[in-house]
Write a protein that holds these residues in place. Sequence first.
Motif, PDB file in Angstrom:
ATOM      1  N   GLY A 284       0.818  -1.204   0.000  1.00  0.00           N
ATOM      2  CA  GLY A 284       0.000   0.000   0.000  1.00  0.00           C
ATOM      3  C   GLY A 284       0.855   1.259   0.000  1.00  0.00           C
ATOM      4  N   THR A 285       1.933   1.233   0.766  1.00  0.00           N
ATOM      5  CA  THR A 285       2.799   2.414   0.845  1.00  0.00           C
ATOM      6  C   THR A 285       3.465   2.699  -0.501  1.00  0.00           C
ATOM      7  OG1 THR A 285       3.217   1.891   3.166  1.00  0.00           O
ATOM      8  CG2 THR A 285       4.697   3.476   2.140  1.00  0.00           C
ATOM      9  N   ILE A 286       3.994   1.631  -1.116  1.00  0.00           N
ATOM     10  CA  ILE A 286       4.642   1.775  -2.433  1.00  0.00           C
ATOM     11  C   ILE A 286       3.665   2.440  -3.410  1.00  0.00           C
ATOM     12  CG2 ILE A 286       5.340   0.423  -4.462  1.00  0.00           C
ATOM     13  CD1 ILE A 286       7.526   0.305  -2.617  1.00  0.00           C
ATOM     14  N   ALA A 287       2.446   1.938  -3.436  1.00  0.00           N
ATOM     15  CA  ALA A 287       1.460   2.443  -4.389  1.00  0.00           C
ATOM     16  C   ALA A 287       1.081   3.876  -4.047  1.00  0.00           C
ATOM     17  CB  ALA A 287       0.230   1.541  -4.376  1.00  0.00           C
ATOM     18  N   SER A 288       0.827   4.086  -2.782  1.00  0.00           N
ATOM     19  CA  SER A 288       0.337   5.379  -2.351  1.00  0.00           C
ATOM     20  C   SER A 288       1.394   6.465  -2.499  1.00  0.00           C
ATOM     21  CB  SER A 288      -0.130   5.234  -0.907  1.00  0.00           C
ATOM     22  OG  SER A 288      -0.405   6.455  -0.350  1.00  0.00           O
ATOM     23  N   GLU A 289       2.641   6.130  -2.206  1.00  0.00           N
ATOM     24  CA  GLU A 289       3.674   7.175  -2.286  1.00  0.00           C
ATOM     25  C   GLU A 289       3.969   7.552  -3.741  1.00  0.00           C
ATOM     26  OE1 GLU A 289       7.128   5.824  -0.138  1.00  0.00           O
ATOM     27  OE2 GLU A 289       7.783   4.479  -1.729  1.00  0.00           O
ATOM     28  N   SER A 290       3.534   6.716  -4.669  1.00  0.00           N
ATOM     29  CA  SER A 290       3.727   7.105  -6.060  1.00  0.00           C
ATOM     30  C   SER A 290       2.444   7.716  -6.633  1.00  0.00           C
ATOM     31  CB  SER A 290       4.185   5.918  -6.884  1.00  0.00           C
ATOM     32  OG  SER A 290       3.131   4.999  -6.945  1.00  0.00           O
ATOM     33  N   GLY A 291       1.533   8.032  -5.739  1.00  0.00           N
ATOM     34  CA  GLY A 291       0.390   8.828  -6.176  1.00  0.00           C
ATOM     35  C   GLY A 291      -0.903   8.079  -6.462  1.00  0.00           C
ATOM     36  N   LEU A 292      -0.905   6.766  -6.278  1.00  0.00           N
ATOM     37  CA  LEU A 292      -2.155   6.049  -6.504  1.00  0.00           C
ATOM     38  C   LEU A 292      -3.104   6.273  -5.329  1.00  0.00           C
ATOM     39  CD1 LEU A 292      -1.132   2.568  -7.925  1.00  0.00           C
ATOM     40  CD2 LEU A 292      -1.677   4.673  -9.150  1.00  0.00           C
ATOM     41  N   LYS A 293      -4.400   6.360  -5.637  1.00  0.00           N
ATOM     42  CA  LYS A 293      -5.391   6.483  -4.573  1.00  0.00           C
ATOM     43  C   LYS A 293      -5.606   5.079  -3.991  1.00  0.00           C
ATOM     44  CE  LYS A 293      -9.931   8.270  -3.492  1.00  0.00           C
ATOM     45  NZ  LYS A 293     -11.319   8.287  -3.940  1.00  0.00           N
ATOM     46  N   THR A 294      -5.160   4.915  -2.785  1.00  0.00           N
ATOM     47  CA  THR A 294      -5.069   3.574  -2.204  1.00  0.00           C
ATOM     48  C   THR A 294      -5.895   3.458  -0.931  1.00  0.00           C
ATOM     49  OG1 THR A 294      -2.802   3.464  -3.015  1.00  0.00           O
ATOM     50  CG2 THR A 294      -3.424   1.838  -1.365  1.00  0.00           C
TER      51      THR A 294
END
Lengths: 455, 551, 409
Positions: free
Chosen positions: A20-30
Amino acid sequence: MEHEYDLAVIGGGIAGLVAGTIASESGLKTILIRKGRGATSYSSGAIDILGNLVESQFPLSPIDALSTTGVIRSTHPYVILGISENNREVHTELIVQRVKDSVKWLQRNLDGLCAEFTGALDQAMEAITVLGTTKPTCFVQKTMDMGNLVKDHDDSNLLFVDIVGHPDFNGRLAARTYAEFQRYADKPVKRVSSCSITITPFGKPYNISSVEVARHLDHSGLPKEALSELRKNIENTGATHVALPPVMGIESANTVLQEIAELGVHPFEVLSFPPSVPGMRLQQSLDAMYLESGGQMIVGHEVVGYDSADDRVSRIIAKSPHRKMKISATSTILATGKFIGGGIKGTESGFKESIFNLDTVDLNYNPTDDLRPQKLTDRVNVQYEGHAVFSVGVPVDRYFRPINYDSQVVYENVFAAGSVLAGYNYLVEKSGLGVGLTTGYTTGLNAMKYIKEEL
Amino acid sequence: MADYDVVVIGAGSTGTAVARDCAMRGLRTLLLERDDIASATVGTCAGMISSGLKYMDEPEIVDMCSDEVVHFLRIARHIIMKNPILTPMLEMSDLSSGGNFAEEYSKRAESRDVPPVLFLTPEDSREIEPSLNPEIIASLYFEEYFIDPFRLCILQALDAKNHGADVKTYCELVDIDVKDGKIVGVVYFNRITREEKRVSTHIVINAAGPWASKVAKFAEAKVDLRLNKGAHVILDRRVVNVGVIAKAVDGRMIYLFPHENTTLLGTTAIDTWEDPDTLTASHDEIEYLLQSMEWVIPSIRDARIIRTMEGVRPLVADWKIPEGKVTRGYEIIDHSSQNIKGLISFTGGKLVMCRHMAEAATDLAAEMLRVETECKTHLEPLPGNEDDVDVLALAKEFDISQHAVERLRARRGTETRMILELTKDHPDWKTTICTCEPVIEAEIRYSIRHEFPQTLNDLRRRVRLGTGPCQATFCTYKAAAILADERELSGHDFQLDILDFLSERWKGKRPSFRREQIIQEEVAQGMYACVGNLDLTLGSVYTRKPWEDWS
Amino acid sequence: MSEEEAYEFVKGTLKEERIIPYKEDELEIIKSIEQCINCGICINHCPVVAGVGVDQFSGPRSIAVELSRSPPEFWTTGDKVYLCTGCGTCREVCPQSVNIPEIVNMIRARIFEHRPDLVPKELHKVLETIHAHEKAFAPWDDPEDKIDSRDMRLERLGLPLVDIESKESADVLFYPGCQAEEMAQEVKEAAKVILKRFDVNFAVLDELSCCGLPARLIGDEKTARELNTSLKEKIKSLGVKMLVTTCAGCTSNISDIAVRDNWDIPIYHMIEYLIEHIGIDRLQAEMASDTSATKITIHEPCHLIKHTSRQILDYAVEILQAIPNVEVITSSARDSCCGGGGMVAYHAPSVAKSVVGINLAAIDATSASRVVTPCPLCTATLEDNLYRSGIPIDVDDLTVFIATHLSME
């Protein structure tokens, strides 16, 4: 009401939070949906990468062990990490690189948090446990750093310290065990001794739980009497190192240890059993890391249903005690854990993945849907090979997407990470958090690629 | 003069009762047990001190059972509980053994302070037990008493000791000395000190249960037994309010009994020729029990199975009839008839008869020794049964949870205070060690000092350590440290004790391994194998138990 | 003996042996409690354990694996089970979702039925009030005083008094619950203000009766059921399409019994109603823009987040963020029990105080000048304890906070 996200992560252990962090820190709405706590909260304080390779006859450093996995079993999650994009062959250097990357990434993210950890991939570590035994691992929380205890064992003088009325750790027996076992391993320290100190968070010297000691120390620091008891015992024994129960604080254990260090010793905590304070630290730190990245988290919700169309999961339904939530996400990461986390269920007639009813397999990807659990156990409870039942999980393709018994990808937008995966036995390998971390990291990246239509 | 008048072999319910009786009559007595008190047959029973309901065809046995219940209520009330029992019927033929059952039971009921057999409507039955199948047409109701079989045996052994007997556990009989057709002594091997010892005696009483033939053979005597194994499935907590008896798939009767804080589903009955030490419950046995009980309790499979247990009944050697038709009475063999004087053996019997069996055998021994004595075992209370215990007052006085004190009382009766007194000098001994039962440190220390346990498994029999749903996951290492501390064991032995107890628990968990227990085992393996690293550390030095052996 | 006589006899034995048969719906709870793997995660998170330690309150896991396993011994658990505040944290963190709050209610019900002498006597007093008035609080001696108190509160807050014109064919029943009906009247009035502002066709009960939660928590299952039935009848006779309440405890309890007893209408907390039926845009449009800047922190009531849904508090934040000039600061103990639950404060005030202490310290550590919480009971508990501890931070019920931030009409 319908809630829309790029990525939904099911499960709040290390794998889910890292993904979740990987996705979220690259801007995905997670959004991360979590029922309760799972095995990550049971953490002993060690972050195992690969402590023991059952197939190998020799103890190996994590890097060496990882380099060997490639030639051992193609179903191991670490091996799947090493499948090359180009020729679909396994390259051990890819495995090692991916593990290095994810460890470095996590180390950076946990820097300054209470679960900050220390260690190196090219060195095996023998961390001391609450039993006084040692366990092969790779990283430990900073409070568990044993310093030069082993390296300079000839000069080390180790004092085990326990707390009166705190049943989770008996310093005297741990000391006895450690001394004998190290002698047997031909790495004896100069002297091993033990003592008890008094810390009474609620004024009574009995029925003291680990968490209450930790909170007490967070709040009020080490009591003066305890410190002077310690000083006296250190003087009497000439101790150079002090092994403490892993309860020296949740947030401020480093400060407490610093205070002890001023007595002229190197203090450290031993590895813990659940319900563990190091587990709280790890869970708390990972949660903070995820929230810091901007991801949303919905706690207390269990995924109870889903809709699918065209080989994709289009919507998941999560339930709290009295409400339901509908979440549609472009991609979903399944990080529900094994039996403790509830990702895999084993009944008397066989095993199933619990949310999407996915097929399950064992270590070598043999079907386990109609296998009686007992058949995957050994007659001897604790032994070298462990029990095959704990390698049951979902089989995946090279992108960690669950596949069925016909090797077909079940849903093109669902990825699996952590101990819900089959193909390895973290208990005997001592690889739990390591696989959780690296597969979480990788599925996070894979889901991102999928969402950006690059997969 | 010989070292002993009587050597009793086997510390099950009968052996400990014999030792107690002999010692109370002033005979110089030695009790030898190759393992621990109550470690075999009696340790795998449901604890029912049966009024004899299954044996209505043998009225004299029913009389005896009924009287014995009254005796137990007198001498051991503190470890006895009453269970109401329903026998629901889906059709009239579900009634166990025809019409005279109710009559035979009822005519002896009053002396035991229970009602005659009653009939309840389906509605009332389901009020009492809502998990009953709604299709039942009526149910039969009666009441039975249940005793803690471990505590009974331990108390009998301790009482024997108090009356001067020597009690030696982990001492295995390796030979019987016979001279001129007369018993003159025995040789035993102390499994802890690894030493062999020879003592002289006039009489050997063979209460070795399923091993009785083996014991007799040492004196070149013969005991015929029909060995029959039986399995129980143990469910977490009391999932039924009352006991339930049902007809099994093969027409035998099986039961579901609330027992302490668990529920027992049993039993199977299969003739066996295996070494009793190697037996574990089989999948067939578990299914037999579940499917049979499912007819009257349809939700039985939803309950959490925490483990199984398997025991062997040493039946009287009646052959060519079904197990259920074999007499439930006992036989005492005076081997003088085989030209061996001084050897007495038992076959058959039930838990409820153990005191009666002891009385008969001791009478015979006394006659052989030409001693005139009187049996008092049915009159004198066992330790702890001397008085009532005020749980709430003790909890307050010692600042210990009421429930912990109540559970202590249920095992200890009046000993409760004595144990709590220890916490005055050692306040930290108030700490809960086994969180399921619960068991506090003071009771464990007390037991280690006064009740001669050698292993954690022995402690389990004395204090119910590790008998809860987690099956010792969380108490093993804490209790092992206390045991090692009291006994000054090495670190190595401390770790081996942990492994031994885990093995013993696994013996019962593995056959019924499913659902919650898989999750529980992941936790246990996570602790002892993964974190504790005992899988790598001790794998090479651990000696496999008989039931773990591949051969 | 006839079958009837036989049954009477059997009941006698059951009583003697302290066996109270499980009812069918209780078997579900038993099934849940059997899932406990004794791991102790709950111990690490239980606010009562944090407040007083495991020696005094042995914690949720002890309730699951120890105190609930043998019904004949339930009577001995009174020194522990009445200390549970019923916050539901254990059930939430539990990997197996073991339903500890319900087993606590069940054990208390058995102690109540079998050994009422072991139920804390203060709780019997509460029941006397409930029996006499169908409410958890005694009504005012002088009804005029009640009106005066209400008007005073409204004046202080600058809120108008809303008269309900029609209640024939109302869509919504607004149910304030005992606390807002008798004590925190401003919450009831604020809710009316809000509902009127958004033209909701709503009614209130002429004679409010308790939802039954306090009786259930005390273990008086019979009274709780009677209150449930009485409330259901009142609501059915109104013919409303949904129920909206401002009380966290009422939200979870009525959500529970409405499903159990087939009420066939949805139950909402005001927050949910505003988000899901009014919509954040309409809400935002009605907010005053000229209020002074305020830093607030939220306290999350257990009965909403752990017994109903965490989603509701996400909605609450959404609403607060829609109010101009309001800055929401997170307290590290925002979701920690205030100690007001489980009827603990009535008989063990020192335990309740230790539990709320965790909140006070965390609230004090924020730079907020006000705590906002969507529950009148939490509001009262926090207000009282902050005041006693000399911490100069105000507490508002969230409904009141919203009402006072609406623009002038």
